[in-house]
Design a protein around this motif. Structure first.
Motif, mmCIF file in Angstrom:
data_model
loop_
_atom_site.group_PDB
_atom_site.id
_atom_site.type_symbol
_atom_site.label_atom_id
_atom_site.label_comp_id
_atom_site.label_asym_id
_atom_site.label_seq_id
_atom_site.Cartn_x
_atom_site.Cartn_y
_atom_site.Cartn_z
ATOM 1 N N ALA A 165 0.822 -1.212 0.000
ATOM 2 C CA ALA A 165 0.000 0.000 0.000
ATOM 3 C C ALA A 165 0.853 1.258 0.000
ATOM 4 N N TYR A 166 0.290 2.319 -0.579
ATOM 5 C CA TYR A 166 0.957 3.626 -0.552
ATOM 6 C C TYR A 166 0.975 4.192 0.867
ATOM 7 N N LEU A 167 -0.141 4.095 1.566
ATOM 8 C CA LEU A 167 -0.191 4.628 2.929
ATOM 9 C C LEU A 167 0.602 3.699 3.847
ATOM 10 N N ALA A 168 1.636 4.242 4.491
ATOM 11 C CA ALA A 168 2.559 3.420 5.273
ATOM 12 C C ALA A 168 1.824 2.630 6.353
ATOM 13 N N GLU A 169 0.802 3.260 6.932
ATOM 14 C CA GLU A 169 0.073 2.581 8.009
ATOM 15 C C GLU A 169 -0.573 1.297 7.472
ATOM 16 N N LEU A 170 -1.082 1.353 6.254
ATOM 17 C CA LEU A 170 -1.706 0.163 5.665
ATOM 18 C C LEU A 170 -0.646 -0.856 5.246
ATOM 19 N N ALA A 171 0.491 -0.363 4.758
ATOM 20 C CA ALA A 171 1.580 -1.275 4.386
ATOM 21 C C ALA A 171 2.046 -2.047 5.627
ATOM 22 N N SER A 172 2.096 -1.365 6.765
ATOM 23 C CA SER A 172 2.530 -2.034 7.997
ATOM 24 C C SER A 172 1.571 -3.153 8.367
ATOM 25 N N VAL A 173 0.287 -2.923 8.146
ATOM 26 C CA VAL A 173 -0.683 -3.991 8.429
ATOM 27 C C VAL A 173 -0.437 -5.173 7.486
ATOM 28 N N GLN A 174 -0.168 -4.863 6.209
ATOM 29 C CA GLN A 174 0.081 -5.951 5.253
ATOM 30 C C GLN A 174 1.282 -6.806 5.673
ATOM 31 N N LEU A 175 2.325 -6.139 6.168
ATOM 32 C CA LEU A 175 3.589 -6.844 6.435
ATOM 33 C C LEU A 175 3.660 -7.405 7.858
ATOM 34 N N ASP A 176 2.667 -7.074 8.655
ATOM 35 C CA ASP A 176 2.677 -7.490 10.052
ATOM 36 C C ASP A 176 2.700 -9.025 10.171
ATOM 37 N N GLY A 177 3.546 -9.524 11.037
ATOM 38 C CA GLY A 177 3.533 -10.959 11.343
ATOM 39 C C GLY A 177 4.488 -11.792 10.505
ATOM 40 N N TYR A 178 5.120 -11.213 9.514
ATOM 41 C CA TYR A 178 6.062 -12.005 8.709
ATOM 42 C C TYR A 178 7.428 -12.061 9.392
ATOM 43 N N ASP A 179 8.042 -13.239 9.349
ATOM 44 C CA ASP A 179 9.379 -13.404 9.943
ATOM 45 C C ASP A 179 10.469 -13.096 8.921
ATOM 46 N N HIS A 180 10.169 -13.375 7.655
ATOM 47 C CA HIS A 180 11.167 -13.171 6.596
ATOM 48 C C HIS A 180 10.515 -12.514 5.384
ATOM 49 N N LEU A 181 11.224 -11.562 4.813
ATOM 50 C CA LEU A 181 10.769 -10.922 3.580
ATOM 51 C C LEU A 181 11.868 -11.129 2.542
ATOM 52 N N VAL A 182 11.545 -11.860 1.479
ATOM 53 C CA VAL A 182 12.539 -12.147 0.442
ATOM 54 C C VAL A 182 12.335 -11.153 -0.711
ATOM 55 N N LEU A 183 13.338 -10.321 -0.933
ATOM 56 C CA LEU A 183 13.236 -9.263 -1.943
ATOM 57 C C LEU A 183 13.735 -9.798 -3.280
ATOM 58 N N VAL A 184 12.852 -9.791 -4.269
ATOM 59 C CA VAL A 184 13.227 -10.279 -5.595
ATOM 60 C C VAL A 184 13.200 -9.092 -6.557
#
Ligand SMILES: Cc1ncc(C[n+]2csc(CCOP(=O)(O)OP(=O)(O)O)c2C)c(N)n1
Ligand SMILES: [Mg+2]
Length: 564
Positions: free
Chosen positions: A251-270
């Motif tokens: 999401a563009y709005l950081a607050e919403l992006a934080s909700v999307q990413l909440d709870g993940y242990d690993h983020l694999v950047l491709v």
């Protein structure tokens, strides 16, 4: 042996650069004169920001650079915002900037300025060719550097005498780069991270893996391992629609992006950067990867992104796994008074197969991802660098690169006014571009931002800086004045009829869509409070609030606003 300009153009054409978006002046006249003798297509743009945005849109669709032809430091300066967007899009692009003759520089004539300093902001490779015999070699190098990887902007500065003198020979193109793929160690390490049971993993896709092959490969990985699929907030070119894997945009709005990413242990950047907030806000996070989440990088910019992702597919044992594909499905046609959501609904209902959407709709495009999720497959080009005035120029370039494909430019009224001259080029070239202006008579997004930054008082003078209603902008007259037929609509039925017509007939058309702002009154007042609450409530409640603000389903669409 011909003059410098002839050799330069022939060298560019030999290297596959056969389209040049121009806004020339006296110092570029020899280049202009040499066009007639060449296979280079020159396309005149009436503002340099149109030329640079068009070269960006061209590169996104053609997968190879176009050239711009710009007039000294001032012309380059005018092109800068869209060159910035092109740099963030990581596309290949070659600027040709005319300069005064070498012996004229010392007189500090009227147009004399420091071109290299202007270029530095967007271009790592900058060369002023000092003599004609070196021009073709420099041009061949510029194209090779632009192509990369990493793809980038190369800027060749061309003194007028270097251009008009004889003694130049055409240079051959450099051999294509053979980029390595990510090391086995990296691939194996990340395969272990993804497969580790009990850990929540997400893949974040970017730039070069957002076309069909990349999406299918990434979907194989997630289908095999249960990992989640995201893509970067403003993709350069995202292929989507029925029959392709769908991917949720951050999401563009950081607050919403934080909700999307909440709870993940690993983020694999491709081929994507770790997500950060567009802006800083008092008391809010800038870096959006959660504190207890580890970000991993699969592929470096100079490496082969697709081959690296393919290696990951094999390493997680997903070669035989079927990707998950989006089913076909369109919304009904909307009825009644037009608003932005209904316009997006009509677009979802009517979008032709193989369309290219240049999306600068800002707040009016919030419902676009949901309504077009199951539409026939299409390409989505977005505002990669946040510098507005990009949607129309990118449409010019995309349409130039993709004859036979319908282009839909979705542009906020405020954004449209930066580079409205693009309409003239669209008309002159007969490009198949349908433009929708979301005319909410406002810098709508900035009303949200004004509330969000926590400004203490918001008086009439402040509000006036964001208001475009007086005088109301007449996009129909402007379009017609530049040779683009146009119609103003305020009802959903009329919008659908105009859109259908525009899609059915080849060539340019503009729809001036009168819509209310998406966020007004109570909704606008409540939004910052809701967003603030997201960080302090339990995760399930945060997800529920996000659903309220951005009601579309994960995997089908995503929350996004504009470029603030
Ligand atoms: C080059 C540049 N100048 C200014 C801005 C600040 N800005 C961001 S969005 C915006 C207004 C957009 O208005 P509009 O296109 O009408 O979309 P709306 O917000 O109404 O949906 C402005 C001025 C910017 N992002 N880039
Ligand atoms: Mg607006």
């Amino acid at each position: 042996m011909g003059n410098g300009a002839h050799a330069l153009i022939q060298t560019l054409v030999n290297a596959g650069v056969d389209t040049c978006f121009t806004n020339p002046g006296t110092s570029e006249m020899h280049f202009v004169a040499a066009l007639d003798d060449s296979d280079m297509r020159g396309i005149l743009c009436l503002f340099e920001g149109v030329a640079s945005g068009a070269a960006d849109g061209y590169a996104r669709m053609a997968g190879k650079p176009a050239a711009t032809l710009l007039h000294l430091g001032c012309g380059l300066g005018n092109a800068l915002a869209n060159l910035h967007n092109a740099r963030k899009a990581r596309v290949p692009l070659v600027n040709i900037i005319g300069d005064h003759a070498t012996y004229h520089v010392k007189y500090d004539a009227q147009l004399q300025s420091d071109i290299e300093t202007v270029a530095k902001n967007v271009s790592k490779w900058i060369k002023t060719t000092p003599e004609t015999t070196r021009l073709a070699a420099d041009a061949a190098e510029a194209v090779a550097v632009a192509k990369g990887p990493p793809a980038q902007i190369a800027t060749l500065i061309l003194p007028a005498d270097v251009s008009w003198n004889d003694g130049a020979e055409t240079a051959q193109p450099h051999a294509p780069a053979q980029p390595p793929r990510a090391s086995d160690a990296t691939v194996q390490d990340l395969a272990q991270v993804i497969k580790k049971s009990g850990k929540k993993v997400a893949l974040l896709l970017g730039n070069r893996v957002l076309r069909e092959a990349g999406l299918r490969a990434a979907s194989q990985v997630t289908q095999r391992t249960g990992a989640k699929l995201f893509c970067e907030v403003f993709p350069t070119r995202l292929e989507r629609g029925a029959g392709l894997p769908s991917v949720e945009r951050i999401a563009y709005l950081a607050e919403l992006a934080s909700v999307q990413l909440d709870g993940y242990d690993h983020l694999v950047l491709v081929d994507a950067k770790a997500p950060v907030s567009f802006f800083a806000y008092p008391g809010k996070k800038s870096y959006l990867v959660p504190d207890d989440c580890t970000a991993h990088t699969l592929v470096q910019p100079h490496e082969d992104a697709m081959a690296s992702l393919q290696a990951l597919v094999e390493a997680v044992g997903a070669s035989g796994t079927a990707p998950k594909l989006q089913a076909a499905g369109r919304p009904q046609l909307p009825k009644g008074k037009l608003n932005a959501a209904k316009a997006c609904q009509a677009i979802g209902a009517l979008l032709p197969a193989n369309a290219i959407i240049s999306d600068e709709a800002q707040t009016s495009g919030i419902k676009l991802p949901t309504f077009t999720a199951g539409a026939p497959r299409h390409d989505l080009l977005t505002l990669t660098g946040g510098a507005i005035g990009q949607g129309l120029p990118v449409a010019v370039g995309a349409a130039t690169a993709s004859p036979g494909r319908p282009v839909l430019a979705l542009v906020g009224d405020g954004s449209a006014m930066y580079t409205i001259q693009a309409l003239w080029t669209i008309a002159r070239e007969g490009l198949d571009v349908t433009t929708v202006i979301f005319n909410n008579r406002s810098y709508g997004i900035l009303n949200i931002e004004l509330e969000r930054v926590g400004a203490e008082t918001i008086g009439p003078e402040a509000k006036a800086q964001l208001d475009l209603s007086e005088p109301a902008i007449d996009f129909v007259s402007m379009a017609q004045g530049m040779g683009v037929p146009a119609r103003r609509v305020a009802r959903a039925e009329d919008f659908s009829a105009a859109l259908k017509n525009a899609f059915e007939s080849h060539g340019p058309f503009l729809i001036d869509a009168i819509v209310p702002s998406e966020y007004e009154g109570l909704k606008l007042k409540a939004l910052p409070h809701l967003l603030s609450a997201l960080g302090s409530v339990p995760s399930p409640m945060a997800k529920a609030i996000k659903k309220k603000i951005a009601p579309w389903r994960t995997g089908r669409g995503r929350a996004r606003g504009g470029s603030g």
